[in-house]
Every structure is written in structure tokens, then in C-alpha cells.
Design a protein around this motif. Structure first.
Motif: not given
Length: 455
Positions: A398-404, A406
Motif C-alpha cells: 500500500d502507498e501509506t507504507h511506501r511513504k515510510l 525514506p
């Protein structure tokens, strides 16, 4: 007082000494096989010629002698078979971690002082090292170290006290479990002596708790002996387990008499389990105390327990707890040099556990879903996470976890052990093989040909 200085032997003298040692080893093996073993068998078989009222006494005494002395026998064998190869292995592990090289911003004097500290740690565990070893290691000149380089055996005399204390507790426990039998002649005249009675224990919660503690301890001691990791701390752990088991069963029996929570057979099973794992008693008590709303019982289970790491068994957990590593964050920030020196576990295994622990700590305790997504992509430790993230491949669904990602990379890089682990895995900058540079051939005098790289 003169110091023990290693004597340099010529190759011929070393070969002659090696042959003499091999010859003595063969003689000792023959003595054990053809003299000691038959004598022991004859001694055991000789019980049959004793009067009937003494046969049970002899059999039970032989059994008690073996089970009581077995832990101390393992200690004696460990001391007599220690090998100097541990020094060379320790130095090789330090070099692979990148700790033998000069670190960024570190001068030569600081590097020598740091390496001397590592050697002093080794000497505190396995015996003092002479100055020649310190000098050759600091100068990066590795030599063949022999038994003569070990001038002492630090820790042997101090460890004798824990060995004796644990042997005394074990002897008391076995005497309560297998007390002296009835040796009256009247009993022998009216009853048939069954040798199996010598192995019939006294079944009580306290004796079963002791048997549970002995059951766990003897396995732990053998594993530590096989790993050449048998020290005084292991015997302190044995004594602590026996004492905690006894206290735990006292409490369990007293509570059970008042509340009647456990039946006879269940009480015996729980008493044995308390001996193997004393923490079981606290789990039982806390389970019932939580029903009282006016009491707040703290949990003794960490948010990130060690059993979340792949490849870590209960034996490894017990050993790591002796090194003050009780949960995953402790493992992530542990002193890797001390672990490699003290635990005698496989170096690659220690590095892998620390690598996993760094990632687990950064993900947090409530990250089962994120860990499952990473495992599905073959990512199970911090170094792999950083390598995959550098390629730009997605690590989460999911995109939410991908933002984490960095923020996770920055957090992983902040761990002091990560650089050592990358050096161990040959993925840090100074551990990679140098890239071959193109060699440009000079243009011959008067020539018009272009310069071409050598092949």
C-alpha cells in the motif's frame, strides 16, 4: 618473577613433538578402551554378588554418583580441552567486521589502543596474552600462536565456586528424589529384591520441580560444552534455576492448597514445567491476579521478545539473557565484539540475528503486517532492506507504507552496528574489492597511434 615467554621451535622439533603427542593420545585411548571400560563394567556387574539387602543400595549409589558429578565432569573436560585456536578465530572475526583497520577520523595511536582493548577482553576470558601477541597484532602481522602464548587461565579458579555450589544443590535434590532405601535384613528375607526399585523416585511437587530444573540444566551444560562456552556463569544459571524452581513450587503448593486450582496429576505436571521454565509460575499467578480489578500486574514479556528472530531457539535465548540481551532492541544495540568473544555461537548467526533485530526494532512491535509484506519479498534484515530500497523496487503493497521507506532508511542508518554488519557482509565501501583502473600505455616516440587501455 620471570614471565612465560613462548619458545620458538624448529620445524623438526615441532614435528617430533607432534608425533609424541599423537603416540600418547593413542596410548590413553587404548587404556580407556581395554582397561578402564572393562573394569567399570565388571564393577557394575559385581552388584549381583552382593547380599540382596545391599544390591539396591549399590545401584542407587552408583546412579547418584553419576548424575551428581556429571555437571562437574563436563567442566573438567572443558578446561582440559581448551584450544588456542580461539585467538586466531577471534582476530579473524574482528578483521571481517572491519575493526582491525584504521577507522575514519582515527589515528594510528588510537587504532593501536582500541585493538589492545580487544586483546585485553580476550585475555580476561581465556588467559593473559604476552606482549609479543599484542605487538604483532597491532602491527598487523599475524603469526602462528601456540599454547605457549597463553600464560594463564583467567576465570578457572573463580569458576570453581559456582561449579561446587551447583554440584551441592544437585546432590541435595537427587538425595531427596532418590533417598536411601530400606536395607534391613528382615525386608530382604520376606521380599524379592527388584532392581528397578533403585530407579523409583519420590514423587512430590518439590522433587518434580527439581527434576525439571535438572532436565533443562544438563542439556544446557552439554550444549555449552560442545560449543566450548562452558563458564562459571553457566553453573550460576543452574543454581538459580534450581533455587527458583524450589521457591516457585512452594508458592504454587501453598496457593493450590487454599484455592484448589490444580488436581494431583496437573499439579505434578505444572511443578515439572516450573522447574524447566520458572517463568511459567509467574504466568499462572498473573493470569489469576488479573481477575482482581483493583490490582495491576506488570507483564514480564517484552513487546519485542527474542523469539521473533528467525533461527533463535530457547537455548539461544537463555544464553543471550546471560549477556543482558532480553529482547530484540537489546540485540540490535548489542556489543558484537563481546558476543563473538563470549558466547561462542556461530559468528554468521550472531551477525544475522543483529541484522534482523535492527529491522524489527525500526519497524516497531505492532508491525506484523509490514514484516509479512517484507518477508514475501525476501527482505528479512536491515541490510537487505537498504539494498532493495536503493534499487527503487516497492517494498510494501500500500502507498501509506511506501511513504515510510525514506524514514525507515534514515532510522536503520542511525544504528551503530549497521556499518559493522555491512563490513561483515562485504557490502561496505572499504570491504568491496577495488575497481580495476584502466592502464594507459605511453605513446611510442614518433608514433601517431591513439592511446589504448591495456587488456
Amino acid at each position: 618473577m620471570t614471565k612465560n615467554v613462548p619458545v620458538e621451535l624448529s620445524p623438526e622439533e615441532e614435528e617430533s613433538l607432534s608425533k609424541q603427542r599423537e603416540k600418547w593420545s593413542q596410548r590413553r585411548a587404548a587404556l580407556v578402551m581395554f582397561v578402564a571400560a572393562p573394569a567399570l563394567i565388571s564393577l557394575v556387574g559385581g552388584v549381583a554378588v552382593l547380599p540382596e539387602h545391599l544390591q539396591l543400595v549399590a545401584i542407587r549409589a552408583a546412579l547418584l554418583l553419576v548424575v551428581c558429578l556429571l555437571p562437574s565432569i563436563l567442566w573438567y573436560l572443558f578446561i582440559s580441552t581448551r584450544r588456542v585456536s580461539l585467538l586466531n578465530e577471534f582476530l579473524a572475526n574482528l578483521d571481517r567486521l572491519g575493526l582491525m583497520r584504521e577507522q575514519p577520523g582515527e589515528g594510528e595511536v588510537t587504532r593501536r589502543r582500541r585493538i589492545s582493548g580487544y586483546l585485553q577482553r580476550f585475555g580476561a576470558v581465556y588467559g593473559d596474552l604476552p606482549e609479543v601477541v599484542h605487538r604483532t597484532v597491532q602491527e598487523d602481522r599475524f603469526e602462528r600462536y601456540t599454547r605457549a602464548h597463553f600464560s594463564g587461565a583467567t576465570g578457572v579458579t573463580t569458576a570453581a565456586i559456582p561449579v561446587l555450589a551447583s554440584t551441592a544443590l544437585i546432590s541435595i535434590g537427587w538425595l531427596l528424589t532418590l533417598p536411601p532405601v530400606d536395607v534391613s535384613t528382615d525386608r530382604a528375607a520376606t521380599e524379592v529384591v527388584a532392581w528397578i526399585e533403585a530407579l523409583t523416585p519420590t514423587v512430590q511437587p518439590i522433587t518434580l520441580a527439581f527434576l525439571g530444573a535438572y532436565f533443562f540444566s544438563i542439556q544446557m551444560l552439554f550444549r555449552r560444552y560442545a560449543l566450548k562456552d562452558l563458564r562459571g556463569s553457566a553453573y550460576i544459571s543452574v543454581s538459580m534455576r534450581i533455587v527458583l524452581a524450589i521457591i516457585g513450587v512452594w508458592v504454587l503448593t501453598a496457593v493450590n492448597e487454599r484455592l484448589g486450582l490444580l488436581g494431583g496429576g496437573t499439579l505434578y505436571a505444572v511443578a515439572f514445567a516450573v522447574g524447566v521454565f520458572p517463568l511459567v509460575l509467574w504466568q499462572i499467578i498473573s493470569h489469576h491476579l488479573k481477575k482482581l480489578r483493583f490490582l495491576t500486574v506488570p507483564s514480564m514479556r517484552a513487546a519485542l521478545p527474542l523469539d521473533q528472530l528467525d533461527g533463535l531457539s530457547v537455548w539461544h535465548q537463555v544464553r543471550l539473557e546471560e549477556e543482558d540481551i532480553e529482547n530484540v532492541p537489546n540485540m540490535a544495540t548489542a556489543d558484537l565484539v563481546d558476543l563473538l568473544l563470549n558466547t561462542r555461537l556461530a559468528p554468521n548467526r550472531i551477525i544475522d540475528w543483529a541484522d534482523q533485530a535492527i529491522l524489527h526494532t525500526q519497524l516497531g512491535p505492532d508491525a506484523a503486517d509490514k514484516r509479512a509484506q517484507l518477508h514475501a519479498r525476501g527482505v528479512r534484515n536491515a541490510t537487505t532492506f537498504l539494498q532493495v530500497a536503493a534499487t527503487g523496487a516497492p517494498l510494501f503493497d500500500d502507498e501509506t507504507h511506501r511513504k515510510l521507506v525514506p524514514a525507515l532508511e534514515v532510522g536503520l542508518r542511525s544504528n551503530a552496528n549497521l556499518q559493522l554488519i555491512e563490513c561483515w557482509r562485504r557490502i561496505c565501501e572499504h570491504a568491496r574489492p577495488p575497481v580495476p583502473q584502466e592502464v594507459v600505455l605511453p605513446v611510442p616516440v614518433g608514433g601517431e597511434r591513439d592511446q589504448a587501455p591495456a587488456r
